[in-house]
Motif scaffolding. Structure first.
Motif, PDB file in Angstrom:
ATOM      1  N   GLY A   1       0.809  -1.211   0.000  1.00 46.49           N
ATOM      2  CA  GLY A   1       0.000   0.000   0.000  1.00 46.49           C
ATOM      3  C   GLY A   1       0.842   1.260   0.000  1.00 46.49           C
ATOM      4  N   GLU A   2       0.200   2.389   0.281  1.00 42.24           N
ATOM      5  CA  GLU A   2       0.879   3.687   0.178  1.00 42.24           C
ATOM      6  C   GLU A   2       1.957   3.878   1.231  1.00 42.24           C
ATOM      7  OE1 GLU A   2      -2.040   6.741   0.286  1.00 42.24           O
ATOM      8  OE2 GLU A   2      -2.967   6.179  -1.636  1.00 42.24           O
ATOM      9  N   ARG A   3       1.818   3.257   2.396  1.00 39.74           N
ATOM     10  CA  ARG A   3       2.805   3.453   3.464  1.00 39.74           C
ATOM     11  C   ARG A   3       4.146   2.810   3.132  1.00 39.74           C
ATOM     12  NH1 ARG A   3       0.881   1.630   9.100  1.00 39.74           N
ATOM     13  NH2 ARG A   3       2.896   2.585   9.605  1.00 39.74           N
ATOM     14  N   GLY A   4       4.148   1.800   2.312  1.00 38.09           N
ATOM     15  CA  GLY A   4       5.392   1.146   1.948  1.00 38.09           C
ATOM     16  C   GLY A   4       5.647  -0.116   2.739  1.00 38.09           C
ATOM     17  N   ALA A   5       6.823  -0.673   2.566  1.00 37.05           N
ATOM     18  CA  ALA A   5       7.169  -1.968   3.168  1.00 37.05           C
ATOM     19  C   ALA A   5       7.216  -1.880   4.687  1.00 37.05           C
ATOM     20  CB  ALA A   5       8.515  -2.444   2.634  1.00 37.05           C
ATOM     21  N   PRO A   6       6.639  -2.870   5.389  1.00 36.22           N
ATOM     22  CA  PRO A   6       6.708  -2.867   6.860  1.00 36.22           C
ATOM     23  C   PRO A   6       8.113  -3.137   7.387  1.00 36.22           C
ATOM     24  CG  PRO A   6       4.936  -4.284   6.062  1.00 36.22           C
ATOM     25  CD  PRO A   6       5.786  -3.952   4.886  1.00 36.22           C
ATOM     26  N   LEU A   7       8.855  -3.978   6.693  1.00 37.51           N
ATOM     27  CA  LEU A   7      10.214  -4.339   7.097  1.00 37.51           C
ATOM     28  C   LEU A   7      11.142  -4.206   5.899  1.00 37.51           C
ATOM     29  CD1 LEU A   7       9.439  -7.617   9.118  1.00 37.51           C
ATOM     30  CD2 LEU A   7       9.875  -5.352  10.081  1.00 37.51           C
ATOM     31  N   ILE A   8      12.357  -3.741   6.158  1.00 33.32           N
ATOM     32  CA  ILE A   8      13.375  -3.658   5.112  1.00 33.32           C
ATOM     33  C   ILE A   8      14.477  -4.661   5.443  1.00 33.32           C
ATOM     34  CG2 ILE A   8      14.972  -2.196   3.849  1.00 33.32           C
ATOM     35  CD1 ILE A   8      12.111  -1.294   3.562  1.00 33.32           C
ATOM     36  N   THR A   9      14.754  -5.553   4.508  1.00 30.68           N
ATOM     37  CA  THR A   9      15.813  -6.540   4.678  1.00 30.68           C
ATOM     38  C   THR A   9      17.073  -6.045   3.987  1.00 30.68           C
ATOM     39  OG1 THR A   9      14.173  -8.327   4.695  1.00 30.68           O
ATOM     40  CG2 THR A   9      16.467  -8.944   4.301  1.00 30.68           C
ATOM     41  N   TYR A  10      18.194  -6.102   4.702  1.00 31.66           N
ATOM     42  CA  TYR A  10      19.476  -5.650   4.156  1.00 31.66           C
ATOM     43  C   TYR A  10      20.416  -6.852   4.004  1.00 31.66           C
ATOM     44  CZ  TYR A  10      18.036  -0.872   5.192  1.00 31.66           C
ATOM     45  OH  TYR A  10      17.356   0.315   5.215  1.00 31.66           O
ATOM     46  N   HIS A  11      21.198  -6.826   2.934  1.00 32.90           N
ATOM     47  CA  HIS A  11      22.224  -7.848   2.716  1.00 32.90           C
ATOM     48  C   HIS A  11      23.516  -7.395   3.387  1.00 32.90           C
ATOM     49  CE1 HIS A  11      25.066 -10.100  -0.194  1.00 32.90           C
ATOM     50  NE2 HIS A  11      24.738 -10.874   0.821  1.00 32.90           N
ATOM     51  N   ARG A  12      24.007  -8.189   4.335  1.00 32.22           N
ATOM     52  CA  ARG A  12      25.211  -7.811   5.064  1.00 32.22           C
ATOM     53  C   ARG A  12      26.412  -7.660   4.135  1.00 32.22           C
ATOM     54  NH1 ARG A  12      24.243  -8.495  10.526  1.00 32.22           N
ATOM     55  NH2 ARG A  12      22.564  -9.945  11.056  1.00 32.22           N
ATOM     56  N   GLY A  13      26.464  -8.492   3.095  1.00 30.68           N
ATOM     57  CA  GLY A  13      27.641  -8.500   2.232  1.00 30.68           C
ATOM     58  C   GLY A  13      27.906  -7.176   1.540  1.00 30.68           C
ATOM     59  N   CYS A  14      26.851  -6.502   1.087  1.00 34.28           N
ATOM     60  CA  CYS A  14      27.049  -5.245   0.366  1.00 34.28           C
ATOM     61  C   CYS A  14      26.368  -4.062   1.035  1.00 34.28           C
ATOM     62  CB  CYS A  14      26.560  -5.373  -1.085  1.00 34.28           C
ATOM     63  SG  CYS A  14      24.786  -5.698  -1.255  1.00 34.28           S
ATOM     64  N   GLY A  15      25.570  -4.321   2.083  1.00 34.12           N
ATOM     65  CA  GLY A  15      24.926  -3.243   2.810  1.00 34.12           C
ATOM     66  C   GLY A  15      23.704  -2.658   2.142  1.00 34.12           C
ATOM     67  N   GLN A  16      23.297  -3.229   1.024  1.00 35.82           N
ATOM     68  CA  GLN A  16      22.151  -2.706   0.280  1.00 35.82           C
ATOM     69  C   GLN A  16      20.863  -3.418   0.686  1.00 35.82           C
ATOM     70  OE1 GLN A  16      22.237  -0.130  -2.037  1.00 35.82           O
ATOM     71  NE2 GLN A  16      24.349   0.083  -1.286  1.00 35.82           N
ATOM     72  N   PRO A  17      19.712  -2.737   0.523  1.00 35.08           N
ATOM     73  CA  PRO A  17      18.444  -3.446   0.719  1.00 35.08           C
ATOM     74  C   PRO A  17      18.380  -4.652  -0.207  1.00 35.08           C
ATOM     75  CG  PRO A  17      18.063  -1.083   0.546  1.00 35.08           C
ATOM     76  CD  PRO A  17      19.506  -1.305   0.187  1.00 35.08           C
ATOM     77  N   LEU A  18      17.913  -5.768   0.330  1.00 33.47           N
ATOM     78  CA  LEU A  18      17.904  -6.999  -0.453  1.00 33.47           C
ATOM     79  C   LEU A  18      16.893  -6.907  -1.588  1.00 33.47           C
ATOM     80  CD1 LEU A  18      18.955  -9.916  -0.722  1.00 33.47           C
ATOM     81  CD2 LEU A  18      17.040 -10.632   0.734  1.00 33.47           C
ATOM     82  N   ALA A  19      17.388  -7.068  -2.794  1.00 37.18           N
ATOM     83  CA  ALA A  19      16.542  -7.148  -3.989  1.00 37.18           C
ATOM     84  C   ALA A  19      16.874  -8.485  -4.640  1.00 37.18           C
ATOM     85  CB  ALA A  19      16.823  -5.993  -4.939  1.00 37.18           C
ATOM     86  N   PRO A  20      16.180  -9.555  -4.265  1.00 33.09           N
ATOM     87  CA  PRO A  20      16.588 -10.894  -4.696  1.00 33.09           C
ATOM     88  C   PRO A  20      16.600 -11.070  -6.211  1.00 33.09           C
ATOM     89  CG  PRO A  20      14.958 -11.020  -2.941  1.00 33.09           C
ATOM     90  CD  PRO A  20      15.002  -9.596  -3.390  1.00 33.09           C
ATOM     91  N   LYS A  21      17.528 -11.909  -6.636  1.00 31.06           N
ATOM     92  CA  LYS A  21      17.622 -12.301  -8.043  1.00 31.06           C
ATOM     93  C   LYS A  21      17.773 -13.809  -8.085  1.00 31.06           C
ATOM     94  CE  LYS A  21      21.486 -11.501 -10.294  1.00 31.06           C
ATOM     95  NZ  LYS A  21      22.561 -10.833 -11.067  1.00 31.06           N
TER      96      LYS A  21
END
Length: 305
Positions: free
Chosen positions: A262-282
């Motif tokens: 919805g408009e509020r956005g994601a309830p939780l943000i998952t981060y990848h420790r290896g690169c420090g970026q929000p996890l965007a799975p591939k």
């Protein structure tokens, strides 16, 4: 109940009948009679599940005949986006229950080779396990009421009656085919280990939670460990087999973020420790390394188009 996108997704998908409909839909089953013959479900129940999946936007009705009017059910963009979950089920299956006689264990990538899907970080390309990530509150964090129990009984028919003798489907149904079982697994990945912690996080009745924990221990996804004596108290930890379900839970969460936040956005943000970026799975092919989509996969022995 604390909001997370995996929970929202499971409130829609955590049902044997809905999962079976989606399984058939990904095999290009589209018409009511074909779904009914493929599942053996009572007409009223099939109509109910098709309507539910249509109401949330996973299926779309498409007219294919005017006189008399006849319609069929197509996967929408939202529905097609669930294919990554199917690939993660196949990945888990091949790693723990490989059976060369099972066609789903011998899927072929467009590179021409049988492959096992891999779960990687979309930023740095590294393989991702639950130990490689951490979670922080997102803009949509908060609490929402637990969903009311469904009216139908949990076990209307024996599991094997739904899968035409395919043990892969039965195992998938054991993990995803019951909403509370799936919620308990998701809660375990969020660090909840003790009975009271899980009960508070999920707002679930004690008898339901006890039943689901016992079942997950029985099938090898959780193990019990004694952490206090006199009185004995236990906590529930993921086994190696259970931890290897992480890509499936992560994909559920990503799908829920995309379609249900919805408009509020994601309830939780998952981060990848290896690169420090929000996890965007591939999801990639373990043979050629290329990314995999629903249009890149064919059964073994069939040429990719």
């Amino acid at each position: 109940m604390q909001i997370n996108s995996a929970t929202r997704a499971l409130n829609i998908l955590g049902d044997r009948w809905s999962l079976m409909i989606l399984y058939l839909a990904f095999q290009r089953v589209r018409r009511f009679d074909e779904f009914q013959s493929g599942i053996g479900l009572a007409r009223s129940l099939l109509i109910d599940r098709l309507r539910r999946l249509q109401a949330v936007g996973i299926l779309e009705k498409v007219r294919y005949q005017e006189r008399p009017i006849r319609e069929e059910y197509h996967l929408s963009e939202m529905g097609l986006d669930l294919y990554s979950l199917a690939l993660m089920i196949i990945r888990w299956e091949k790693r723990w229950f490989y059976d060369p006689a099972n066609p789903a264990h011998r899927i072929k990538h467009k590179c021409g080779k049988d492959f096992t899907p891999e779960f990687r970080c979309g930023h740095c390309g590294e393989l991702v396990s639950p130990r490689d990530v951490y979670v922080e509150a997102g803009p949509g964090a908060g609490f929402e009421p637990a969903q009311l129990p469904r009216a139908q009984r949990r076990s209307i028919v024996p599991a094997g009656a739904l899968n035409n003798g395919n043990p892969m489907l039965d195992r998938a149904f054991q993990v995803l085919g019951d909403r509370w079982t799936s919620h308990v697994i998701a809660a375990a990945f969020l660090g909840h280990r003790r009975f009271n912690d899980m009960q508070n996080a999920l707002n679930v009745a004690p008898n339901i939670l006890s039943d689901r924990l016992s079942r997950l221990v029985e099938i090898g996804v959780l193990r019990r460990e004694l952490y206090q004596q006199r009185p004995d108290r236990w906590e529930y930890r993921l086994t190696d087999e259970g931890r290897d379900l992480y890509p499936l839970i992560a994909e559920l969460n990503q799908w829920g973020d995309r379609w249900l936040a919805g408009e509020r956005g994601a309830p939780l943000i998952t981060y990848h420790r290896g690169c420090g970026q929000p996890l965007a799975p591939k999801i990639t092919c373990d043979q050629c390394g290329d990314e995999v989509s629903a249009f890149d996969v064919t059964p073994s022995g069939v040429a990719a188009g």
